[in-house]
Design an enzyme around this catalytic site. Structure first.
Site, PDB file in Angstrom:
ATOM      1  N   HIS A   1      74.418  -1.873-105.813  1.00 42.97           N
ATOM      2  CA  HIS A   1      73.463  -1.374-106.795  1.00 42.97           C
ATOM      3  C   HIS A   1      72.066  -1.880-106.418  1.00 42.97           C
ATOM      4  CE1 HIS A   1      76.318   0.244-109.693  1.00 42.97           C
ATOM      5  NE2 HIS A   1      77.049  -0.856-109.548  1.00 42.97           N
TER       6      HIS A   1
ATOM      7  N   CYS B   1      79.045   2.488-105.895  1.00 42.56           N
ATOM      8  CA  CYS B   1      80.052   1.765-106.685  1.00 42.56           C
ATOM      9  C   CYS B   1      81.162   2.718-107.134  1.00 42.56           C
ATOM     10  CB  CYS B   1      79.385   1.046-107.855  1.00 42.56           C
ATOM     11  SG  CYS B   1      80.375  -0.311-108.510  1.00 42.56           S
TER      12      CYS B   1
END
Length: 485
Positions: free
Chosen positions: A428, A331
């Site tokens: 994630h 991310c």
């Protein structure tokens, strides 16, 4: 079984007293006993979050509690989530969606609006479930936050529910914590507390008994349970990162502990892997040699990128790659690996553009809309399935994306460098998938047959804490039943 409380709130004398764990345990016990139970946290401040089935974002701890209750996480379980982006400001998420970025003073004014959202979510859950187990935030003794409080006694008073108070004896001063907290409450708030829970006790219980007797005489309230210090639990942390400890494995994984690091629970499966030595490296700490370096997610990518450079991580990464090490960016960490990160609208901090680390040929531009999704797909570098969730505001583009790390529902996701030393992704939770975890570690150079199943570890830990908290649940079942709702 009929539980005597339609709503029960668990508050703590401090942050990290064990509220989240007690709520998860009670949800699991009640579920095992056939009660239709749901977790609820009115307001949460955390950078560890989860994507819900209804496309919202809630605190990671509430997602864990939903699993404990046998439920799919829903945005009503945590209607207000605050994600700090600086020491004084946070992104405000209401009913799973970004509402605004506010400083502390503006949010304090906004609390009346936030309370309406909280009560809406609570009413919906109350209508669907027999019992709502509510988690407070921080401590009800924070006098400066009592005005317009929606997180602790303000909520308990609004819905007229009883409260149990948890304190962590491992920190010391447990009796002062209980007495001091009571002294900071109003009479009606003190009357809501039906008993105490002493958490993380290790030692001879008989030596604690005189203190328990004194506390019960002093307050005229029972100590409902003394919970033991439990080692080896695999439970998603609400926010705090555990201090770095030497692992038993020989494969070394290093993660910079960014000031605004988000979703560090991504690395829990690596912490649990017997062949891995996982280290979070904080500011000023020595940086050990590593086989794999992982740049984690961030709530403020440009600010954390500046911190990374100021701390000298750029030279460390260059050396790491020269000696054959691998790098993964997740991310915000993925965005840092590109050539630039732009935030001209000032969505995460002051407007501007920052040079990236230049390890992937791509650029990232911050966008006002946040992308939230639960995803499944496959690895491009191995025959392995992957699943996870996406929570990001930036959009990346560039030649590096033509060599993706994963395929998600027919679309390319992430990137890999031409020399295959660097991998970036927006996913994630990618290590939670046993196959993907093993494949990623093999890609990074670990030759191991060991497979870590994060889901199975989590379930076993929930059953362990439920077993320990079953007497607490039984004791609660014997208390005076509240008045009819």
């Amino acid at each position: 079984m009929t539980f005597p409380f339609h709503t029960l709130m668990v508050q703590g004398t401090t942050s990290d007293a064990g509220k989240s764990t007690v709520v998860a345990a009670l949800c699991r016990v009640l579920r095992q006993q056939g009660v239709k139970v749901v977790p609820f946290k009115p307001q949460n401040m955390a950078l560890n979050s989860a994507v819900t089935a209804d496309g919202g974002e809630i605190g990671r701890a509430q997602a864990l509690q939903a699993i404990a209750a046998g439920l799919v996480p829903h945005s009503d379980m945590n209607p207000v989530l605050l994600k700090p982006s600086s020491d004084t400001g946070a992104q405000v998420i209401v009913h799973g969606k970004v509402r605004a970025d506010m400083d502390a003073r503006d949010y304090h004014t906004y609390k009346t609006v936030a309370m309406s959202a909280v009560l809406e979510s609570y009413a919906r859950l109350r209508a669907q479930y027999q019992t709502v187990i509510v988690e407070g935030a921080g401590s009800p003794a924070e006098i400066n936050l009592r005005d317009r409080d929606i997180a602790n006694m303000g909520f308990a008073e609004a819905v007229d529910c009883p409260v149990i108070l948890v304190a962590d004896i491992d920190r010391g001063g447990v009796f002062a914590h209980f007495i001091g907290t009571l002294d900071c409450l109003s009479e009606s708030e003190r009357n809501r507390i039906v008993g105490f829970v002493i958490n993380r006790f290790r030692g001879d219980l008989s030596l604690l008994q005189p203190g328990i007797d004194w506390l019960e005489r002093r307050t005229d309230k029972p100590v409902l349970a003394v919970l033991p210090y439990m080692h080896g639990l695999y439970l998603d942390a609400e926010d705090a990162v555990q201090p770095a400890q030497a692992g038993s494995g020989s494969f070394r994984v290093v993660v910079p502990s960014l000031p605004r690091m988000s979703n560090h629970t991504d690395f829990d499966p690596l912490r649990a892997h017997p062949d891995v030595d996982l280290r979070f490296v904080r500011q000023g700490e020595a940086r050990p040699a590593a086989d794999l370096l992982i740049l984690p997610g961030s709530k403020n990518t440009r600010a954390d990128l500046a911190w990374l450079k100021a701390e000298g991580w750029g030279a460390y990464i260059d050396r790491h790659l020269r000696y054959g090490g691998k790098v993964i960016g997740i991310c915000g960490g993925f965005q840092m690996l590109g050539t630039s990160v732009s935030d001209h609208a000032g969505l995460e901090g002051p407007p501007g553009e920052s040079d990236g680390l230049g390890m992937l040929e791509m650029t990232t531009t911050m966008a006002a809309s946040k992308h939230l999704a639960q995803v499944r797909g496959s690895c491009t570098f191995a025959d392995a399935a992957v699943s996870g969730y996406e929570i990001h505001m930036g959009q990346s583009q560039g030649a590096a994306l033509e060599r993706p790390a994963f395929m998600i529902a027919g679309r390319a996701e992430g990137a890999r460098s031409g020399d295959d030393q660097v991998l970036g992704t927006y996913l994630h939770g990618l290590f939670d998938s046993p196959d993907a975890c093993s494949a990623l570690l093999r890609w990074a150079g670990l030759d191991s047959e060991t497979v870590v199943d994060a889901g199975a570890l989590r379930e076993r830990s929930l059953d362990r804490i439920a077993e320990v908290c079953a007497p607490l649940c039984a004791r609660l079942g014997g208390l005076v039943r509240p008045s009819a709702p």
